[in-house]
Each structure stands twice: as C-alpha cells, then as structure tokens.
Design a protein around this motif. Structure first.
Motif, PDB file in Angstrom:
ATOM      1  N   ASP A  38     -23.677  -2.575 -31.804  1.00 27.40           N
ATOM      2  CA  ASP A  38     -24.046  -1.402 -31.475  1.00 27.40           C
ATOM      3  C   ASP A  38     -23.491  -0.975 -30.044  1.00 27.40           C
ATOM      4  N   VAL A  39     -22.872  -2.061 -29.316  1.00 29.98           N
ATOM      5  CA  VAL A  39     -22.509  -2.227 -28.063  1.00 29.98           C
ATOM      6  C   VAL A  39     -21.003  -1.582 -28.073  1.00 29.98           C
ATOM      7  N   PRO A  40     -20.810  -0.361 -27.247  1.00 29.98           N
ATOM      8  CA  PRO A  40     -19.520  -0.073 -27.201  1.00 29.98           C
ATOM      9  C   PRO A  40     -18.439  -0.815 -26.645  1.00 29.98           C
ATOM     10  N   ILE A  41     -17.224  -1.183 -27.410  1.00 27.16           N
ATOM     11  CA  ILE A  41     -16.426  -1.889 -26.986  1.00 27.16           C
ATOM     12  C   ILE A  41     -14.971  -1.338 -26.649  1.00 27.16           C
ATOM     13  N   THR A  42     -14.372  -1.848 -25.471  1.00 30.35           N
ATOM     14  CA  THR A  42     -12.996  -1.190 -25.199  1.00 30.35           C
ATOM     15  C   THR A  42     -12.163  -2.194 -25.689  1.00 30.35           C
ATOM     16  N   ILE A  43     -10.726  -1.769 -26.391  1.00 29.39           N
ATOM     17  CA  ILE A  43      -9.718  -2.642 -27.091  1.00 29.39           C
ATOM     18  C   ILE A  43      -8.688  -2.533 -25.951  1.00 29.39           C
ATOM     19  N   LEU A  44      -8.034  -3.263 -25.294  1.00 26.48           N
ATOM     20  CA  LEU A  44      -6.705  -3.248 -24.840  1.00 26.48           C
ATOM     21  C   LEU A  44      -5.735  -3.599 -25.516  1.00 26.48           C
ATOM     22  N   ASP A  45      -4.873  -3.011 -26.005  1.00 28.51           N
ATOM     23  CA  ASP A  45      -3.495  -3.205 -26.867  1.00 28.51           C
ATOM     24  C   ASP A  45      -2.607  -3.267 -25.828  1.00 28.51           C
ATOM     25  N   ASN A  46      -1.781  -4.350 -25.923  1.00 24.18           N
ATOM     26  CA  ASN A  46      -0.496  -4.703 -25.076  1.00 24.18           C
ATOM     27  C   ASN A  46       0.622  -4.037 -26.028  1.00 24.18           C
ATOM     28  N   CYS A  47       0.523  -2.922 -26.436  1.00 22.80           N
ATOM     29  CA  CYS A  47       1.904  -2.356 -26.893  1.00 22.80           C
ATOM     30  C   CYS A  47       2.038  -2.943 -28.383  1.00 22.80           C
ATOM     31  N   SER A  48       1.227  -3.448 -29.111  1.00 23.90           N
ATOM     32  CA  SER A  48       1.271  -4.376 -30.434  1.00 23.90           C
ATOM     33  C   SER A  48       2.333  -3.196 -31.408  1.00 23.90           C
ATOM     34  N   ASP A  49       3.016  -3.969 -32.223  1.00 20.51           N
ATOM     35  CA  ASP A  49       3.717  -3.362 -33.064  1.00 20.51           C
ATOM     36  C   ASP A  49       3.834  -4.048 -34.730  1.00 20.51           C
ATOM     37  N   ASP A  50       2.328  -4.376 -34.813  1.00 21.59           N
ATOM     38  CA  ASP A  50       2.304  -5.185 -36.034  1.00 21.59           C
ATOM     39  C   ASP A  50       1.393  -4.221 -37.098  1.00 21.59           C
ATOM     40  N   GLY A  51       0.862  -3.039 -36.598  1.00 25.17           N
ATOM     41  CA  GLY A  51      -0.078  -2.646 -37.357  1.00 25.17           C
ATOM     42  C   GLY A  51      -1.443  -2.460 -36.789  1.00 25.17           C
ATOM     43  N   THR A  52      -1.375  -3.024 -35.632  1.00 25.39           N
ATOM     44  CA  THR A  52      -2.768  -3.057 -34.994  1.00 25.39           C
ATOM     45  C   THR A  52      -3.736  -1.900 -34.980  1.00 25.39           C
ATOM     46  N   ASP A  53      -2.693  -0.828 -34.783  1.00 23.57           N
ATOM     47  CA  ASP A  53      -3.428   0.563 -34.234  1.00 23.57           C
ATOM     48  C   ASP A  53      -3.915   1.119 -35.769  1.00 23.57           C
ATOM     49  N   ILE A  54      -3.497   0.836 -36.812  1.00 28.09           N
ATOM     50  CA  ILE A  54      -3.851   1.294 -38.109  1.00 28.09           C
ATOM     51  C   ILE A  54      -5.251   0.433 -38.516  1.00 28.09           C
ATOM     52  N   LEU A  55      -5.118  -0.787 -38.323  1.00 27.62           N
ATOM     53  CA  LEU A  55      -6.390  -1.451 -38.201  1.00 27.62           C
ATOM     54  C   LEU A  55      -7.548  -0.807 -37.438  1.00 27.62           C
ATOM     55  N   ILE A  56      -7.380  -0.625 -36.324  1.00 30.12           N
ATOM     56  CA  ILE A  56      -8.564  -0.317 -35.500  1.00 30.12           C
ATOM     57  C   ILE A  56      -8.978   1.272 -35.848  1.00 30.12           C
ATOM     58  N   LYS A  57      -7.866   2.093 -36.136  1.00 27.05           N
ATOM     59  CA  LYS A  57      -8.392   3.258 -36.651  1.00 27.05           C
ATOM     60  C   LYS A  57      -9.372   3.291 -37.805  1.00 27.05           C
ATOM     61  N   LYS A  58      -9.099   2.298 -38.843  1.00 32.46           N
ATOM     62  CA  LYS A  58     -10.059   2.224 -39.952  1.00 32.46           C
ATOM     63  C   LYS A  58     -11.501   1.848 -39.317  1.00 32.46           C
ATOM     64  N   TYR A  59     -11.668   0.931 -38.078  1.00 33.82           N
ATOM     65  CA  TYR A  59     -13.049   0.863 -37.848  1.00 33.82           C
ATOM     66  C   TYR A  59     -13.700   1.956 -37.168  1.00 33.82           C
ATOM     67  N   ILE A  60     -12.417   2.758 -36.480  1.00 34.38           N
ATOM     68  CA  ILE A  60     -13.067   3.912 -35.612  1.00 34.38           C
ATOM     69  C   ILE A  60     -13.732   4.843 -36.705  1.00 34.38           C
ATOM     70  N   ASP A  61     -13.034   5.147 -37.884  1.00 31.66           N
ATOM     71  CA  ASP A  61     -13.141   5.885 -38.917  1.00 31.66           C
ATOM     72  C   ASP A  61     -14.558   5.666 -39.470  1.00 31.66           C
ATOM     73  N   LYS A  62     -14.874   4.426 -39.255  1.00 34.27           N
ATOM     74  CA  LYS A  62     -16.570   3.893 -39.874  1.00 34.27           C
ATOM     75  C   LYS A  62     -17.554   4.233 -38.887  1.00 34.27           C
TER      76      LYS A  62
END
Length: 362
Positions: A38-62
């Motif tokens: 339940d602790v807020p976390i920050t993810i620093l993405d170093n400009c990934s191009d392997d679908g990292t953004d899609i994965l994280i969006k799924k967790y945000i949607d949850k």
C-alpha cells in the motif's frame, strides 16, 4: 513523531528493457503478504521500448499506487540511480532494481531500523558483519544499490554532486554510505536479510564507438578504489581497498583487475594511485609476475604439442607419431605401441623422448 511507512518511505524502482523481470518484481511488491503493497512507489523508466509502459499501465488500472516516470532519453543505469536520489523527498529512500529478489519474512527488523531513526538500514547480508564499525564490510555490502535504505537528509548538495560525478565509477549511491561513515552516523545491521542478489562478475560495459572510453573500459576494482577516495579516514579507506573482494586477499583482487578486458592504463593509474605504499608494492610484484616473468618463461602441454616460451620466443614442439619411421610394415610395429599413451606414459622413455623424438616445427 511516530514513523508512518506510507508517508516516510520513498520507494523508487529503476528499470530499463526488462519487462519480464519487472513483472516479477511488481508482483512481489504488490503481493498480499507484502508489507509495502500500500506504499506509493515511483518507477523511473530509462526510455524502455519493450512494452514496459503497457505492463505498468495494467498495474495502474488495478489501482496500485504507482507514479510512472519515463525519461525522454536513456540516462544510463547509474544515471537513473542518481536521478532517484535527486527526486527523493520523504524521510527514507529505498532504491529498488527490476531484478531484485525479496523475501518479506524479516521485514520487522527493517522497520525497526527506520522507526529508530537510523541513517542507513542494511537489507542484504551476503557477508557476516559483526559490528557497525566494520566499515569495509558495510560499504562492500552497500555497493549493491538495493542493499541500503537511507535517510534522505544525508543526501546533501555535496553528496548529490559527488554522486553525479561518481556515475562513471558505477556507484553513485555509495556516496551516501561514505558520507554516513565519514560523519560516524547510525548504521543498523539486522540479524536477517530480506534482499538477495544474483552475483554476476561481468564488469565489462561493452565496446561501442559512441560510449566514453571510461565506460567501455569499465573495471570494477579500479572503480571501487576511485569511489573509496571519498573516505576521509585513511585507515578506513585503505582497509576498504584491501578488501575489494570479500574473503580474498588484495593480491587476488589485483590479479583479477588485470584479467578484466579491455585493459586500460587509465584504470591502472587510478588503481595504483588510490592505494597505500604496501598495496602499491603488491601491484608492482604482480605486474612483474604476470607481464614479465610469464613472457620470459611459459610452458603449456597437451597431447598434440608442447609450447615453450623463453625470452619472448615461442617454440612449438609437435609430439611424434606412434610408429618409428623405419617401420613401414604393420607387422613390424610393436603391439604395445598401438596404445597412444604408451610412449608418453612409460617412465623409461620420458627422459630420452624429448631428445630423440621431438621436432621443433615453429
């Protein structure tokens, strides 16, 4: 004021193009048994191009508490660590990597350290540290970025500047730990660890015409020595330099320093100038042994040939055929010479064989 993990702990996860490992890490963080789910976390993405953004969006949607930041450009793994240090605003900072392996069983010990206002809490213990004054062991442990939870008040302007400078050495986060050592601040060493790392001794960053030569010739040992120059106490500094490889002698570290490819005179200069006189002597002796004596005399043997190097000249000696040259007919060959190992293993031939049978071909 009572410690509140949600308000007082900054968890910043750094990632780049490792979506599968990141998924495993996020599942660990948000597991039902996780104390930080339940602790807020920050993810620093170093400009990934392997679908990292899609994965994280799924967790945000949850509805998980994720602050997702994507850099416009890749600033490097160590640059990402420095960036995490720069944006931390809560009382404590824990930088996590996307491939960390965490077991929450002993989290209560980690929480105790934060509740009791320690300046750094160790989360990993690959070595036995008996005292909070064993700085050489503590700093070696904290070289692993996720192995420490730091009080952010120790990230002063000077520490931040030194961290950015130390990006090239691979340990921007270690600057905080050295600051804590320099000012004799509180270090908490729990009895048990919660973090486990897979140690990989692959220190070469890769050769690329676009990469700065100090990164292309990355050497863990010289970079350790460079980083330790921030330690004010000379005794502590040289003891840290003496234990670059825990459980091994300084000579062992020096030997492995020369094994890292590509070799760089810049690294050798940093390594040599950063240690004390006794350690300098050991470096010189190992250099003489490795680069001079081994080039004066060298011996290598296998079934087909023998290599002997004397005074920088290499002789290759071929092993003879099993049948004597005048034995042209099969029935004239001695039966026991049909075994390939007979001639070489028979003790009575060992002394005369090199003189009578070997032929120098190169």
């Amino acid at each position: 004021m009572k410690f509140d993990i949600n308000k007082d702990l900054d968890i910043i996860l750094i990632t780049y193009n490792r979506v599968d490992k990141l998924k495993k890490m996020l599942n660990c963080i948000f597991d039902n048994d996780s104390p930080i789910k339940d602790v807020p976390i920050t993810i620093l993405d170093n400009c990934s191009d392997d679908g990292t953004d899609i994965l994280i969006k799924k967790y945000i949607d949850k509805k998980y508490k994720i602050n997702y930041i994507v850099h416009n450009r890749n600033i490097g793994g160590n640059g990402n660590i420095a960036r995490a240090m720069e944006i931390a605003i809560k009382k404590y900072l824990w930088i996590l990597c996307d491939d960390d392996n965490i077991n929450w069983k002993h989290w209560d010990e980690i929480l105790y350290g934060m509740e009791n206002d320690y300046d750094v809490i160790l989360t990993e213990r690959k070595i036995d540290i008996k005292s909070d004054k064993d700085y050489h062991l503590i700093l070696n442990t904290l070289a692993f970025v996720s192995a420490g939870i730091y009080k952010t008040e120790n990230i002063t302007n000077e520490v931040m500047t030194n961290a950015v400078i130390n990006i090239q050495n691979g340990f921007p986060h270690l600057v905080i730990a050295i600051h804590i050592v320099n000012y004799n601040k509180k270090i908490y060493i729990p009895k048990n660890q919660i973090l486990y790392q897979n140690i990989k001794f692959d220190f070469q960053k890769g050769l690329n015409s676009e990469i700065h030569y100090r990164q292309a010739c990355f050497n863990l040992f010289s970079n350790y020595v460079n980083t330790f120059q921030l330690i004010k106490d000379k005794k502590i500094r040289y003891k840290c330099c003496d234990t670059l490889w825990i459980g091994k002698s300084f000579c062992y570290s020096v030997y492995n320093f020369f094994e890292v490819k590509p070799f760089s005179m810049y690294n050798l200069s940093d390594f040599f100038l950063g240690v004390n006189i006794g350690q300098k002597i050991q470096i010189i002796l190992i250099m003489l042994l490795k680069f001079v004596l081994f080039n004066i005399f060298y011996f290598e043997s296998n079934y087909e040939k023998i290599k002997i190097k004397i005074l920088f000249v290499t002789f290759v000696i071929r092993r003879p055929d099993q049948t004597r040259p005048d034995q042209t007919r099969p029935d004239q060959t001695r039966p026991d010479q049909t075994r390939p190992d007979y001639f070489y293993n028979n003790s009575k031939y060992k002394k005369i064989q090199p003189m009578l049978q070997y032929k120098i071909v190169a």
